[in-house]
Design an enzyme around this catalytic site. Structure first.
Site, PDB file in Angstrom:
ATOM      1  N   ILE A   1       9.083   6.990  16.879  1.00 13.52           N
ATOM      2  CA  ILE A   1       8.403   7.800  15.517  1.00 13.52           C
ATOM      3  C   ILE A   1       7.193   8.451  15.779  1.00 13.52           C
ATOM      4  CG2 ILE A   1       7.928   7.525  13.264  1.00 13.52           C
ATOM      5  CD1 ILE A   1      10.257   5.351  13.218  1.00 13.52           C
TER       6      ILE A   1
ATOM      7  N   VAL B   1       3.804  18.705   8.253  1.00  8.89           N
ATOM      8  CA  VAL B   1       4.157  18.637   6.990  1.00  8.89           C
ATOM      9  C   VAL B   1       5.366  19.574   6.656  1.00  8.89           C
ATOM     10  CG1 VAL B   1       2.454  17.380   5.707  1.00  8.89           C
ATOM     11  CG2 VAL B   1       2.462  19.848   5.735  1.00  8.89           C
TER      12      VAL B   1
ATOM     13  N   ARG C   1      -4.093  10.989   4.691  1.00  9.41           N
ATOM     14  CA  ARG C   1      -3.047  12.070   4.770  1.00  9.41           C
ATOM     15  C   ARG C   1      -2.030  11.843   3.450  1.00  9.41           C
ATOM     16  NH1 ARG C   1      -2.546  14.557   9.340  1.00  9.41           N
ATOM     17  NH2 ARG C   1      -0.327  14.757   8.901  1.00  9.41           N
TER      18      ARG C   1
ATOM     19  N   ARG D   1       1.785  14.542  13.540  1.00 14.20           N
ATOM     20  CA  ARG D   1       2.122  14.454  11.728  1.00 14.20           C
ATOM     21  C   ARG D   1       2.146  15.788  10.841  1.00 14.20           C
ATOM     22  NH1 ARG D   1      -0.536   9.164   9.448  1.00 14.20           N
ATOM     23  NH2 ARG D   1       1.303   9.206   8.219  1.00 14.20           N
TER      24      ARG D   1
ATOM     25  N   ARG E   1      -8.448   0.127   4.898  1.00 18.78           N
ATOM     26  CA  ARG E   1      -7.677   1.298   4.219  1.00 18.78           C
ATOM     27  C   ARG E   1      -6.295   0.615   3.924  1.00 18.78           C
ATOM     28  NH1 ARG E   1      -7.616   7.053   7.011  1.00 18.78           N
ATOM     29  NH2 ARG E   1      -6.299   7.164   5.278  1.00 18.78           N
TER      30      ARG E   1
ATOM     31  N   LYS F   1       1.006  -1.036   0.100  1.00 15.50           N
ATOM     32  CA  LYS F   1      -0.072   0.074  -0.040  1.00 15.50           C
ATOM     33  C   LYS F   1       0.857   1.432   0.125  1.00 15.50           C
ATOM     34  CE  LYS F   1      -1.392   1.795   4.095  1.00 15.50           C
ATOM     35  NZ  LYS F   1      -1.314   3.202   4.494  1.00 15.50           N
ATOM     36  N   ASN F   2       1.763   1.227   0.838  1.00 19.43           N
ATOM     37  CA  ASN F   2       2.698   2.452   0.826  1.00 19.43           C
ATOM     38  C   ASN F   2       3.727   2.919  -0.129  1.00 19.43           C
ATOM     39  OD1 ASN F   2       1.321   2.966   3.236  1.00 19.43           O
ATOM     40  ND2 ASN F   2       2.876   2.567   4.777  1.00 19.43           N
TER      41      ASN F   2
ATOM     42  N   ASP G   1       4.848   0.780  12.091  1.00 21.43           N
ATOM     43  CA  ASP G   1       3.725   0.168  11.440  1.00 21.43           C
ATOM     44  C   ASP G   1       3.449  -1.489  11.911  1.00 21.43           C
ATOM     45  OD1 ASP G   1       3.083   2.849  10.205  1.00 21.43           O
ATOM     46  OD2 ASP G   1       3.828   2.063   8.238  1.00 21.43           O
TER      47      ASP G   1
ATOM     48  N   CYS H   1      -4.451  13.514  13.249  1.00 21.08           N
ATOM     49  CA  CYS H   1      -4.260  12.122  13.240  1.00 21.08           C
ATOM     50  C   CYS H   1      -4.138  11.493  14.540  1.00 21.08           C
ATOM     51  CB  CYS H   1      -3.022  11.795  12.190  1.00 21.08           C
ATOM     52  SG  CYS H   1      -2.850  10.080  11.999  1.00 21.08           S
TER      53      CYS H   1
HETATM   54  N1  EPU Z   1       7.441  14.708  10.617  1.00 23.25           N
HETATM   55  C1  EPU Z   1       7.508  15.794  10.722  1.00 23.25           C
HETATM   56  N2  EPU Z   1       7.429  16.884   9.780  1.00 23.25           N
HETATM   57  C2  EPU Z   1       7.031  16.405   8.571  1.00 23.25           C
HETATM   58  C3  EPU Z   1       6.842  15.068   8.196  1.00 23.25           C
HETATM   59  C4  EPU Z   1       7.031  13.855   9.308  1.00 23.25           C
HETATM   60  O1  EPU Z   1       7.958  16.135  11.962  1.00 23.25           O
HETATM   61  O2  EPU Z   1       6.953  17.424   7.509  1.00 23.25           O
HETATM   62  C5  EPU Z   1       7.685  13.412  11.586  1.00 23.25           C
HETATM   63  C6  EPU Z   1       6.266  12.652  11.791  1.00 23.25           C
HETATM   64  O3  EPU Z   1       5.479  13.465  12.917  1.00 23.25           O
HETATM   65  C7  EPU Z   1       6.939  11.315  12.330  1.00 23.25           C
HETATM   66  C8  EPU Z   1       8.168  11.085  11.783  1.00 23.25           C
HETATM   67  O4  EPU Z   1       8.520  12.738  11.199  1.00 23.25           O
HETATM   68  O5  EPU Z   1       7.170  11.507  13.789  1.00 23.25           O
HETATM   69  C9  EPU Z   1       7.958  10.222  10.631  1.00 23.25           C
HETATM   70  O6  EPU Z   1       6.879  10.530   9.841  1.00 23.25           O
HETATM   71  P1  EPU Z   1       6.777  10.273   8.219  1.00 23.25           P
HETATM   72  O7  EPU Z   1       6.797  11.832   7.453  1.00 23.25           O
HETATM   73  O8  EPU Z   1       7.709   9.243   7.777  1.00 23.25           O
HETATM   74  O9  EPU Z   1       5.457   9.679   8.017  1.00 23.25           O
HETATM   75  P2  EPU Z   1       4.664   9.517   6.434  1.00 23.25           P
HETATM   76  O10 EPU Z   1       5.629   9.530   5.548  1.00 23.25           O
HETATM   77  O11 EPU Z   1       3.603  10.514   6.668  1.00 23.25           O
HETATM   78  C10 EPU Z   1       4.686   7.000   6.389  1.00 23.25           C
HETATM   79  C11 EPU Z   1       3.750   5.782   6.172  1.00 23.25           C
HETATM   80  C12 EPU Z   1       3.032   5.735   7.569  1.00 23.25           C
HETATM   81  C13 EPU Z   1       4.305   5.405   8.573  1.00 23.25           C
HETATM   82  C14 EPU Z   1       5.316   6.222   8.468  1.00 23.25           C
HETATM   83  C15 EPU Z   1       6.487   6.070   9.218  1.00 23.25           C
HETATM   84  C16 EPU Z   1       2.631   6.050   4.091  1.00 23.25           C
HETATM   85  C17 EPU Z   1       1.553   6.463   3.181  1.00 23.25           C
HETATM   86  N3  EPU Z   1       2.544   6.186   5.283  1.00 23.25           N
HETATM   87  O12 EPU Z   1       4.000   8.125   6.628  1.00 23.25           O
HETATM   88  O13 EPU Z   1       2.240   4.633   7.366  1.00 23.25           O
HETATM   89  O14 EPU Z   1       3.691   4.946   9.780  1.00 23.25           O
HETATM   90  O15 EPU Z   1       5.947   6.618   7.049  1.00 23.25           O
HETATM   91  O16 EPU Z   1       7.116   5.001   8.705  1.00 23.25           O
HETATM   92  O17 EPU Z   1       3.808   5.540   3.619  1.00 23.25           O
HETATM   93  C18 EPU Z   1       0.384   3.109   7.827  1.00 23.25           C
HETATM   94  O18 EPU Z   1       0.690   2.572   6.849  1.00 23.25           O
HETATM   95  O19 EPU Z   1      -0.162   2.629   8.881  1.00 23.25           O
HETATM   96  C19 EPU Z   1       1.233   4.287   8.233  1.00 23.25           C
HETATM   97  C20 EPU Z   1       0.893   5.098   9.087  1.00 23.25           C
END
Ligand code: EPU
Length: 422
Positions: free
Chosen positions: A331, A122, A91, A120, A401, A22-23, A309, A115
């Protein structure tokens, strides 16, 4: 809304095919916005998150056909605004931002809201886009990014206080493919899903090196072309079935896996006393339930560390593993909603500052429980497999999902599960 009733006590046997990731699928689907030629993407799992992404692409003007795991996308004309009604549901919609900005010089995407698994933000995505020369305005809940003269390569550090960002790395990598000059991402996420996206982009004609390491270099090109690609196996779905098999299985076989991507999960399952045997090619594994089980200490970390995850599912396994386990999520330190529900089933868990201390009990007892997010719901299903009685898990849409036909797969393995309308 559906709910799942899990009648505890059956032994899981036989084999199951693991779906495409999925991811990995989500950013790869979004990356098809970067070209006006056809992209064919295989092994896209039939889960609601990929459906949302396809709806967003369609709303942006893409022509999308989907049949049994294969998605064909043609983005001849693309609009620059992703509609809030669709974006707010997921998201990961944020990853249309990079491709739209790169292709059109403008992108309007809603700012994701709260969330359940954590804050979370950006900010790192936006830091990257700004470094590539985008002007950013936030108004009315939307982020508007503009780069009238196109994007320009830059040196960008994407590590944040919780480590690297997966979708942030994806977004910047996608934007940089069409930027003028060279972009270097330091502190990049090294997850296999990032590597799969880089492979997809390189097959489209991008020039990306270093994906899978903390430093990715992207040399901008003037255009990208259509491509055919097969998505990698879902390591989190595989890990979830590994945990299910360890809890309630007898030599369950998982097919279409990738041993390398499963190293940290395999190590954790083995540390608790079970055995995981891979075939020579590492594409199939058998989980052999152990008879000398023990608690483990786990800390989630960016890849190749133990994935956040898989934290909830492992907590469910350890809830009935003798001894004390300590599970820390670095994380997403707030990602422990499943523990309150597991405690309703008799688990002995104490949460303190992003750490769960689990004292294994002999057996859980069934209870009506509520899914709060995707992986938390998987944990509750696992707990139900061995609990005494019938566990009812409501808000099943969370599990739909990200797990393709999970009830059917569990039935194939001999679990007694029923999906019913609430
Ligand atoms: N973070 C920031 N600023 C940002 C982005 C992230 O501080 O701009 C922080 C987050 O709050 C978190 C850490 O960095 O503490 C890592 O977050 P990341 O950005 O890596 O998460 P993501 O890319 O939004 C993906 C997966 C998640 C998975 C995370 C961590 C997808 C679609 N989602 O999310 O998957 O938990 O990486 O490995 O790829 C799931 O599948 O259940 C899921 C939540």
């Amino acid at each position: 809304m559906d709910k799942l009733i899990v009648h505890g006590g059956s032994t899981l046997k036989g084999s199951v095919n693991i779906s495409g990731s999925k991811n990995a699928s989500l950013p790869i689907l979004a990356a098809s916005l970067l070209t006006d030629q056809d992209c064919i993407i295989r092994r896209v799992p039939d889960v609601s998150d990929t459906n949302y992404m396809i709806q967003i692409l369609s709303a942006l003007g893409a022509d999308v056909e989907r049949s049994s795991g294969t998605v064909r996308i043609s983005c001849k004309e693309v609009a620059d605004t992703a509609p809030y009604e669709l974006v707010r549901r997921m998201r990961a919609s944020i990853c249309v931002m990079g491709p739209l900005l790169a292709r059109l010089g403008r992108a309007v995407v809603s700012l994701p809201g709260g969330c359940v698994i954590g804050d979370r933000p950006v900010d790192l995505h936006l830091r990257g886009m700004e470094a590539l020369g985008a002007k950013i305005e936030i108004e009315g809940g939307n982020i508007t990014l503009t780069a009238k003269k196109g994007l320009k390569g830059a040196n960008i550090n994407l590590s944040g206080s919780h480590g690297p960002t997966v979708l942030g790395t994806d977004n910047v990598m996608m934007a940089a493919t069409l930027a003028k000059g060279t972009t270097v991402i330091e502190g990049a996420a090294a997850e296999p899903e990032v590597v799969d996206l880089a492979d997809f982009l390189n097959a489209m004609g991008a020039k990306i090196e270093g994906a899978g390491t903390r430093r990715i270099t992207i040399e901008g090109v003037s255009s990208l072309h259509g491509v055919e690609h097969t998505v990698i196996p879902d390591r989190i779905e595989a890990g979830t079935f590994m945990a299910a098999a360890a809890l309630a299985g007898d030599h369950v076989v998982l097919r279409r896996v990738c041993r390398e991507h499963l190293a940290a999960i395999t190590a954790a399952i083995e540390a608790s006393g079970h055995k995981v045997e891979f075939n020579k090619t590492g594409t199939q594994c058998t989980i052999i339930r152990g008879n000398k089980l023990k608690g483990v200490d786990l800390e989630t970390a960016p890849y190749p560390g133990y994935p956040t995850d898989m934290q909830a599912q492992m907590t469910a396994l350890l809830a009935t593993t003798p001894g004390i386990s300590v599970i820390k999520d670095t994380i997403f330190p707030q990602r422990f909603m499943h523990c309150a529900e597991l405690k309703r089933m008799g688990a002995d868990i104490k949460i303190d500052h992003g750490t769960a201390v689990v004292r294994g009990v002999k057996r859980l007892t069934a209870a009506p429980v509520m899914a709060s997010d995707l992986r938390a719901s998987a944990a509750l299903v696992l707990a139900g497999l061995t609990a005494k009685g019938s566990t009812t898990i409501s808000r099943l849409y969370h599990i739909d999902r990200g797990y393709e036909h999970i009830d059917e797969k569990l039935l194939t393995l001999g679990a007694e599960v029923e999906r019913v309308k609430e």
